[in-house]
Design an enzyme around this catalytic site. Structure first.
Site, mmCIF file in Angstrom:
data_model
loop_
_atom_site.group_PDB
_atom_site.id
_atom_site.type_symbol
_atom_site.label_atom_id
_atom_site.label_comp_id
_atom_site.label_asym_id
_atom_site.label_seq_id
_atom_site.Cartn_x
_atom_site.Cartn_y
_atom_site.Cartn_z
ATOM 1 N N SER A 145 -84.787 9.282 24.974
ATOM 2 C CA SER A 145 -85.498 10.189 25.801
ATOM 3 C C SER A 145 -84.813 11.285 26.364
ATOM 4 C CB SER A 145 -86.209 9.422 27.095
ATOM 5 O OG SER A 145 -86.914 10.331 27.685
ATOM 6 N N ASP A 169 -88.440 17.010 27.682
ATOM 7 C CA ASP A 169 -87.338 16.189 27.222
ATOM 8 C C ASP A 169 -87.112 15.850 25.945
ATOM 9 O OD1 ASP A 169 -89.620 14.190 27.278
ATOM 10 O OD2 ASP A 169 -88.504 12.831 27.877
ATOM 11 N N ASP A 200 -87.401 13.625 23.725
ATOM 12 C CA ASP A 200 -88.460 13.220 22.836
ATOM 13 C C ASP A 200 -89.983 13.397 23.175
ATOM 14 O OD1 ASP A 200 -88.552 11.475 25.140
ATOM 15 O OD2 ASP A 200 -89.579 9.623 24.392
ATOM 16 N N ASP A 249 -92.133 13.158 25.543
ATOM 17 C CA ASP A 249 -93.273 12.508 26.138
ATOM 18 C C ASP A 249 -93.586 13.301 27.359
ATOM 19 O OD1 ASP A 249 -91.012 11.432 27.295
ATOM 20 O OD2 ASP A 249 -91.713 9.349 27.422
HETATM 21 MG MG MG Z 1 -89.104 11.131 27.150
#
Ligand code: MG
Length: 447
Positions: free
Chosen positions: A96, A234, A236, A238
């Site tokens: 992340s 961020d 990744d 999400d």
């Molecule tokens: Mg994330």
């Protein structure tokens, strides 16, 4: 040793995350699934991701699961693809927003909801007891590659109505959405300026955590280019954060309120969200339901309560009409839809009331955290002379009649007790802070 934390398995490569751990996690997931069905596997651009993906895939196949490798993708694509392709589970290799030397493994259910703490515990048990099932040469899992990006982008676009013509600056932080967010915004008719949109596991452009301090370039570019807004993810993707056309970082609570007000109905959020959400939702006959902190708890409540939108004031947004996994790309499109209809963004944000906030963390040894929280639960309410309401959904949240509140929670990852206060008046916030802080400090000293 506990493997799973608040968001899957996370740690530094070589220290915690190793090829042999990934192999065992793959074997354990296959065992948990009884070696049946397909598992989606994706990874972010970190330098260690492909190595971990290969080891984990080998474990899954050794346990009899077929795998569908969807390659270097943002995390929400795993949450999306798992139910879409009727797979039994999905696995994402990512850390992340953590620094580049970290990596992690997160697992999804067949319905696109992340594994619950109970499921993670079972995976952990299988690994600790080496209780793996493995299959013979004639039953091994198969492996195929599939590019689902086009299908995902077309599906997202079907769910939003963006009027063409907005100018948007996108900062993917060299993370997993680098090839997707700028492309999908162009597909809906936005003029896009991209920053840090080349995937790179060294994260040379900026730190992968989208904080105001890390997004100075984005704020500057939005302002000087005369863009309508800025979007950042961020590592990744999400999560999604935004910058208004004046170059100001959008407050998370306000962004949550803005999207929630558009959706109406039952809104699921966490105990640390601002009371301004409840007040604005009343205007549209909405309802706010609070859960423990963590996107799994929000997703569970979305299903249980039939919620229309879930969000955490960390830039994590869940849109159940599309997926039960936080999705920074879908969220960017939703926000752009709102701005294209009702903008400018600065005006929309300024219309939402903001209150006085204090965020504090008090050093506390991990061994004392449970005892401190017990005392907070039992004795802190007695320190208040006014009428109060207490809830213990996650930590201890005490609210006063004028809607001001204090939330006390132990940090899950660091040696602190966290205190958050919100009040309409600074004086009330300071009073709540003084009472809480001195009580917690005295309790820590006395243990
Ligand atoms: Mg994330």
């Amino acid at each position: 040793m506990r493997l799973f934390g608040t968001s899957g398995i996370r740690g530094k490569f070589k220290e915690k995350l190793t090829a042999s751990l990934a192999l065992n996690v793959g074997k354990a997931i296959a065992t948990y699934l009884k070696g049946e069905g397909e598992v989606i596997v994706g990874y972010d651009p970190r330098t260690s991701s492909q190595l971990i993906e290969n080891a984990l895939s080998a474990g899954l196949m050794e346990g009899g699961c077929d795998i569908i490798k969807i390659g270097m993708v943002p995390t929400p694509l795993v949450g999306y693809a798992t139910p879409k392709l009727k797979a039994k589970a999905g696995v994402m290799i990512t850390a992340s927003h953590n620094p580049p030397e970290y990596n992690g493994i997160k697992v999804w259910n067949h319905n696109g909801m992340a594994y619950s703490p109970a499921q993670e515990k079972e995976i952990e048990r299988i690994i600790q007891e080496k209780d793996y099932i493995t299959v013979d040469w004639d039953n091994l899992g198969s492996s195929e590659h599939l590019n689902i990006t086009k299908m995902y982008m077309e599906d997202v676009i079907e769910h939003v109505k963006v009027k063409a013509g907005l100018k948007v600056v996108v900062d993917c932080g060299c993370g997993a959405a680098s090839y997707i967010t700028p492309a999908i915004l162009r597909m809906v008719g936005c003029e896009v300026l991209s920053l840090n949109c080349q995937p790179d596991g060294f994260f040379p452009g900026r730190d992968p955590e989208p904080t105001p301090e890390n997004l100075k370039d984005l704020m500057d570019v939005v302002k000087v280019s005369g863009a309508d807004l800025g979007i950042a993810h961020d590592g990744d993707a999400d999560r999604m954060v935004a910058v208004d056309e004046k170059g100001r970082f959008a407050d998370f609570d306000k962004l949550l309120t803005l999207i929630a007000r558009e959706k109406g109905g039952k809104i699921i959020t966490t105990v640390d969200a601002s009371i301004s959400l409840d007040e604005c939702l009343k205007e549209v006959d909405g309802e706010v339901i609070r859960t423990k902190v963590g996107d799994v708890h929000v997703a569970e409540a979305l299903i249980r309560e039939g919620g229309s939108f879930g969000g955490e004031p960390s830039g994590t947004w869940l849109h159940p009409e599309f997926s039960l996994s936080p999705d920074g790309i879908f969220s960017a499109l939703k926000l752009i839809e709102i701005v294209s209809e009702k903008g400018p963004l600065s005006k929309l944000l300024d219309e939402i009331p903001s209150y006085y906030n204090i965020r504090d963390k008090i050093p506390c040894p991990d061994t004392k955290k449970d005892n401190v929280m017990e005392k907070v639960k039992e004795q802190l309410p007695q320190q208040f002379t006014e009428k109060i309401q207490i809830d213990n959904i996650d930590g201890v949240r005490i609210s006063l009649e004028d809607n001001s509140w204090v939330l006390i929670r132990p940090s899950g990852t660091e040696s602190y007790i966290r205190v958050r206060i919100e009040a309409k008046r600074e004086e009330t916030a300071r009073k709540l802070h003084n009472i809480s802080r001195s009580f917690i400090e005295k309790t820590i000293r006395g243990l």
